[in-house]
Scaffold this motif. Structure first.
Motif, PDB file in Angstrom:
ATOM      1  N   LYS A  35       0.902  -1.037   0.031  1.00 15.40           N
ATOM      2  CA  LYS A  35      -0.038   0.050  -0.106  1.00 15.40           C
ATOM      3  C   LYS A  35       0.815   1.343   0.087  1.00 15.40           C
ATOM      4  CE  LYS A  35      -3.832   2.425   2.420  1.00 15.40           C
ATOM      5  NZ  LYS A  35      -4.374   2.302   3.831  1.00 15.40           N
ATOM      6  N   ASN A  36       1.852   1.302   0.787  1.00 17.83           N
ATOM      7  CA  ASN A  36       2.845   2.329   0.909  1.00 17.83           C
ATOM      8  C   ASN A  36       3.664   2.617  -0.472  1.00 17.83           C
ATOM      9  OD1 ASN A  36       4.656   4.504   1.785  1.00 17.83           O
ATOM     10  ND2 ASN A  36       5.639   3.147   3.185  1.00 17.83           N
ATOM     11  N   ILE A  37       3.913   1.633  -0.912  1.00 21.42           N
ATOM     12  CA  ILE A  37       4.654   1.657  -2.454  1.00 21.42           C
ATOM     13  C   ILE A  37       3.638   2.201  -3.464  1.00 21.42           C
ATOM     14  CG2 ILE A  37       5.928   0.410  -4.219  1.00 21.42           C
ATOM     15  CD1 ILE A  37       7.547   0.579  -1.604  1.00 21.42           C
ATOM     16  N   ASN A  38       2.417   1.580  -3.486  1.00 23.04           N
ATOM     17  CA  ASN A  38       1.496   2.082  -4.558  1.00 23.04           C
ATOM     18  C   ASN A  38       1.113   3.555  -4.021  1.00 23.04           C
ATOM     19  OD1 ASN A  38       1.081  -0.213  -6.002  1.00 23.04           O
ATOM     20  ND2 ASN A  38      -0.290  -1.300  -4.499  1.00 23.04           N
ATOM     21  N   THR A  39       1.262   4.131  -2.953  1.00 20.65           N
ATOM     22  CA  THR A  39       0.906   5.337  -2.779  1.00 20.65           C
ATOM     23  C   THR A  39       2.155   6.262  -3.380  1.00 20.65           C
ATOM     24  OG1 THR A  39      -0.236   4.823  -0.775  1.00 20.65           O
ATOM     25  CG2 THR A  39       0.544   7.238  -0.894  1.00 20.65           C
ATOM     26  N   ARG A  40       3.300   5.661  -3.253  1.00 29.44           N
ATOM     27  CA  ARG A  40       4.613   6.589  -3.562  1.00 29.44           C
ATOM     28  C   ARG A  40       4.945   6.549  -4.992  1.00 29.44           C
ATOM     29  NH1 ARG A  40       4.690  10.374  -0.839  1.00 29.44           N
ATOM     30  NH2 ARG A  40       6.615  10.878  -1.615  1.00 29.44           N
ATOM     31  N   LEU A  41       4.620   5.405  -5.612  1.00 28.98           N
ATOM     32  CA  LEU A  41       4.915   5.418  -7.256  1.00 28.98           C
ATOM     33  C   LEU A  41       4.411   6.419  -7.983  1.00 28.98           C
ATOM     34  CD1 LEU A  41       4.918   1.270  -7.482  1.00 28.98           C
ATOM     35  CD2 LEU A  41       6.838   3.223  -7.877  1.00 28.98           C
ATOM     36  N   PRO A  42       3.231   6.895  -7.766  1.00 27.24           N
ATOM     37  CA  PRO A  42       2.768   7.881  -8.810  1.00 27.24           C
ATOM     38  C   PRO A  42       3.201   9.103  -8.373  1.00 27.24           C
ATOM     39  CG  PRO A  42       0.888   6.768  -7.948  1.00 27.24           C
ATOM     40  CD  PRO A  42       2.144   6.061  -7.180  1.00 27.24           C
ATOM     41  N   VAL A  43       3.575   9.251  -7.045  1.00 27.63           N
ATOM     42  CA  VAL A  43       4.344  10.708  -6.686  1.00 27.63           C
ATOM     43  C   VAL A  43       5.861  10.801  -7.375  1.00 27.63           C
ATOM     44  CG1 VAL A  43       5.394  12.001  -4.469  1.00 27.63           C
ATOM     45  CG2 VAL A  43       3.142  10.864  -4.504  1.00 27.63           C
ATOM     46  N   LEU A  44       6.402   9.596  -7.278  1.00 27.57           N
ATOM     47  CA  LEU A  44       7.879   9.625  -8.004  1.00 27.57           C
ATOM     48  C   LEU A  44       7.826   9.643  -9.456  1.00 27.57           C
ATOM     49  CD1 LEU A  44       9.426   6.482  -5.836  1.00 27.57           C
ATOM     50  CD2 LEU A  44       9.694   9.132  -5.437  1.00 27.57           C
ATOM     51  N   GLY A  48       9.335  12.679 -12.066  1.00 23.64           N
ATOM     52  CA  GLY A  48      10.203  12.184 -13.027  1.00 23.64           C
ATOM     53  C   GLY A  48      11.024  11.371 -12.712  1.00 23.64           C
ATOM     54  N   LEU A  49      11.106  10.862 -11.404  1.00 21.77           N
ATOM     55  CA  LEU A  49      12.146   9.926 -10.894  1.00 21.77           C
ATOM     56  C   LEU A  49      11.923   8.354 -11.407  1.00 21.77           C
ATOM     57  CD1 LEU A  49      12.427  11.397  -7.294  1.00 21.77           C
ATOM     58  CD2 LEU A  49      13.762  11.878  -9.446  1.00 21.77           C
ATOM     59  N   VAL A  50      10.536   8.099 -11.732  1.00 21.00           N
ATOM     60  CA  VAL A  50      10.245   6.798 -12.296  1.00 21.00           C
ATOM     61  C   VAL A  50       9.364   7.065 -13.535  1.00 21.00           C
ATOM     62  CG1 VAL A  50      10.543   5.693 -10.212  1.00 21.00           C
ATOM     63  CG2 VAL A  50       8.302   6.286 -10.626  1.00 21.00           C
ATOM     64  N   ARG A  51       9.170   6.016 -14.273  1.00 18.49           N
ATOM     65  CA  ARG A  51       8.177   5.778 -15.303  1.00 18.49           C
ATOM     66  C   ARG A  51       7.404   4.783 -15.293  1.00 18.49           C
ATOM     67  NH1 ARG A  51      12.114   7.602 -18.708  1.00 18.49           N
ATOM     68  NH2 ARG A  51      13.436   5.973 -18.982  1.00 18.49           N
ATOM     69  N   LYS A  52       5.937   4.932 -15.670  1.00 22.27           N
ATOM     70  CA  LYS A  52       5.221   3.695 -15.974  1.00 22.27           C
ATOM     71  C   LYS A  52       5.410   3.052 -17.023  1.00 22.27           C
ATOM     72  CE  LYS A  52       1.025   3.257 -13.746  1.00 22.27           C
ATOM     73  NZ  LYS A  52      -0.253   3.281 -13.520  1.00 22.27           N
ATOM     74  N   ILE A  53       5.611   1.994 -17.445  1.00 24.87           N
ATOM     75  CA  ILE A  53       6.093   1.199 -18.696  1.00 24.87           C
ATOM     76  C   ILE A  53       5.111  -0.046 -18.576  1.00 24.87           C
ATOM     77  CG2 ILE A  53       8.242   2.080 -18.795  1.00 24.87           C
ATOM     78  CD1 ILE A  53       9.292  -0.690 -17.968  1.00 24.87           C
ATOM     79  N   PRO A  55       2.792  -2.737 -21.825  1.00 23.63           N
ATOM     80  CA  PRO A  55       1.818  -2.902 -22.667  1.00 23.63           C
ATOM     81  C   PRO A  55       0.456  -2.299 -22.362  1.00 23.63           C
ATOM     82  CG  PRO A  55       2.218  -5.148 -21.926  1.00 23.63           C
ATOM     83  CD  PRO A  55       3.186  -4.294 -21.284  1.00 23.63           C
ATOM     84  N   ALA A  56       0.161  -2.369 -21.135  1.00 25.48           N
ATOM     85  CA  ALA A  56      -1.000  -2.021 -20.425  1.00 25.48           C
ATOM     86  C   ALA A  56      -1.013  -0.723 -19.697  1.00 25.48           C
ATOM     87  CB  ALA A  56      -1.944  -3.199 -19.708  1.00 25.48           C
ATOM     88  N   GLU A  57      -1.900   0.120 -19.802  1.00 21.96           N
ATOM     89  CA  GLU A  57      -1.679   1.541 -19.126  1.00 21.96           C
ATOM     90  C   GLU A  57      -1.990   1.130 -17.571  1.00 21.96           C
ATOM     91  OE1 GLU A  57      -4.299   5.321 -18.352  1.00 21.96           O
ATOM     92  OE2 GLU A  57      -3.826   4.757 -20.312  1.00 21.96           O
ATOM     93  N   ARG A  58      -2.690   0.161 -17.280  1.00 24.08           N
ATOM     94  CA  ARG A  58      -2.915  -0.161 -15.750  1.00 24.08           C
ATOM     95  C   ARG A  58      -1.758  -1.462 -15.369  1.00 24.08           C
ATOM     96  NH1 ARG A  58      -7.050   1.719 -13.151  1.00 24.08           N
ATOM     97  NH2 ARG A  58      -7.131  -0.206 -11.719  1.00 24.08           N
ATOM     98  N   SER A  59      -0.839  -1.655 -16.135  1.00 22.83           N
ATOM     99  CA  SER A  59       0.044  -2.814 -15.888  1.00 22.83           C
ATOM    100  C   SER A  59       0.903  -2.246 -14.512  1.00 22.83           C
ATOM    101  CB  SER A  59       1.118  -2.958 -16.705  1.00 22.83           C
ATOM    102  OG  SER A  59       2.179  -1.677 -17.029  1.00 22.83           O
ATOM    103  N   GLY A  60       1.521  -1.345 -14.051  1.00 26.02           N
ATOM    104  CA  GLY A  60       1.643  -1.154 -12.644  1.00 26.02           C
ATOM    105  C   GLY A  60       3.579  -1.644 -12.818  1.00 26.02           C
ATOM    106  N   LEU A  61       3.891  -1.571 -14.049  1.00 22.92           N
ATOM    107  CA  LEU A  61       5.241  -1.947 -14.076  1.00 22.92           C
ATOM    108  C   LEU A  61       6.060  -0.486 -14.134  1.00 22.92           C
ATOM    109  CD1 LEU A  61       7.371  -4.130 -14.431  1.00 22.92           C
ATOM    110  CD2 LEU A  61       6.805  -4.135 -16.819  1.00 22.92           C
ATOM    111  N   TYR A  62       7.045  -0.375 -13.272  1.00 27.66           N
ATOM    112  CA  TYR A  62       7.625   0.901 -13.289  1.00 27.66           C
ATOM    113  C   TYR A  62       9.263   0.881 -13.506  1.00 27.66           C
ATOM    114  CZ  TYR A  62       3.661   3.370 -11.141  1.00 27.66           C
ATOM    115  OH  TYR A  62       2.699   4.068 -10.914  1.00 27.66           O
TER     116      TYR A  62
END
Length: 118
Positions: A35-44, A48-53, A55-62
């Motif tokens: 839950k903590n990681i899922n909260t922080r990833l969009p902030v990061l 511009g420190l991470v990017r979501k990559i 094939p699917a928009e909701r893949s959650g792969l960073y």
């Protein structure tokens, strides 16, 4: 840029060490809750420190970005500077300093010198 320590740096570290990943694995690598990681990833991602990559928009792969790698290089200075964003963005953000900028530029992939030292 307001980073949460040590969580955000642990996430960046895990992405740099293990490569692209999802929140569940990052939670295991960092010892933080999913839950903590899922909260922080969009902030990061917003910073511009991470990017979501993936094939699917909701893949959650960073994956970590070059700016995220620069943040890791300068993490020891996070509490010491007023403007961490400018520090990690380097001279391309409008600064004219030269001392640590070469290292940050290299980390961001901006150094294109042809030095082949092994």
């Amino acid at each position: 840029m307001k980073l949460r320590q040590p969580t955000d740096f642990l996430v960046l570290e895990a992405l740099e060490d293990k490569g692209r990943n999802v929140a569940t694995n990052l939670a295991a690598h960092t010892g933080k809750s999913r839950k903590n990681i899922n909260t922080r990833l969009p902030v990061l991602e917003d910073y511009g420190l991470v990017r979501k990559i993936g094939p699917a928009e909701r893949s959650g792969l960073y994956e970590i970005t070059s700016l995220g790698k620069a943040a890791l290089v300068y993490r020891e200075q996070y509490d010491e500077v007023d403007d961490f964003d400018s520090l990690i963005e380097g001279p391309s953000a409008g600064g004219t300093g030269q001392s640590g900028d070469a290292q940050a530029s290299f980390v961001r992939g901006e150094d294109e010198s042809d030095d082949d030292e092994d």
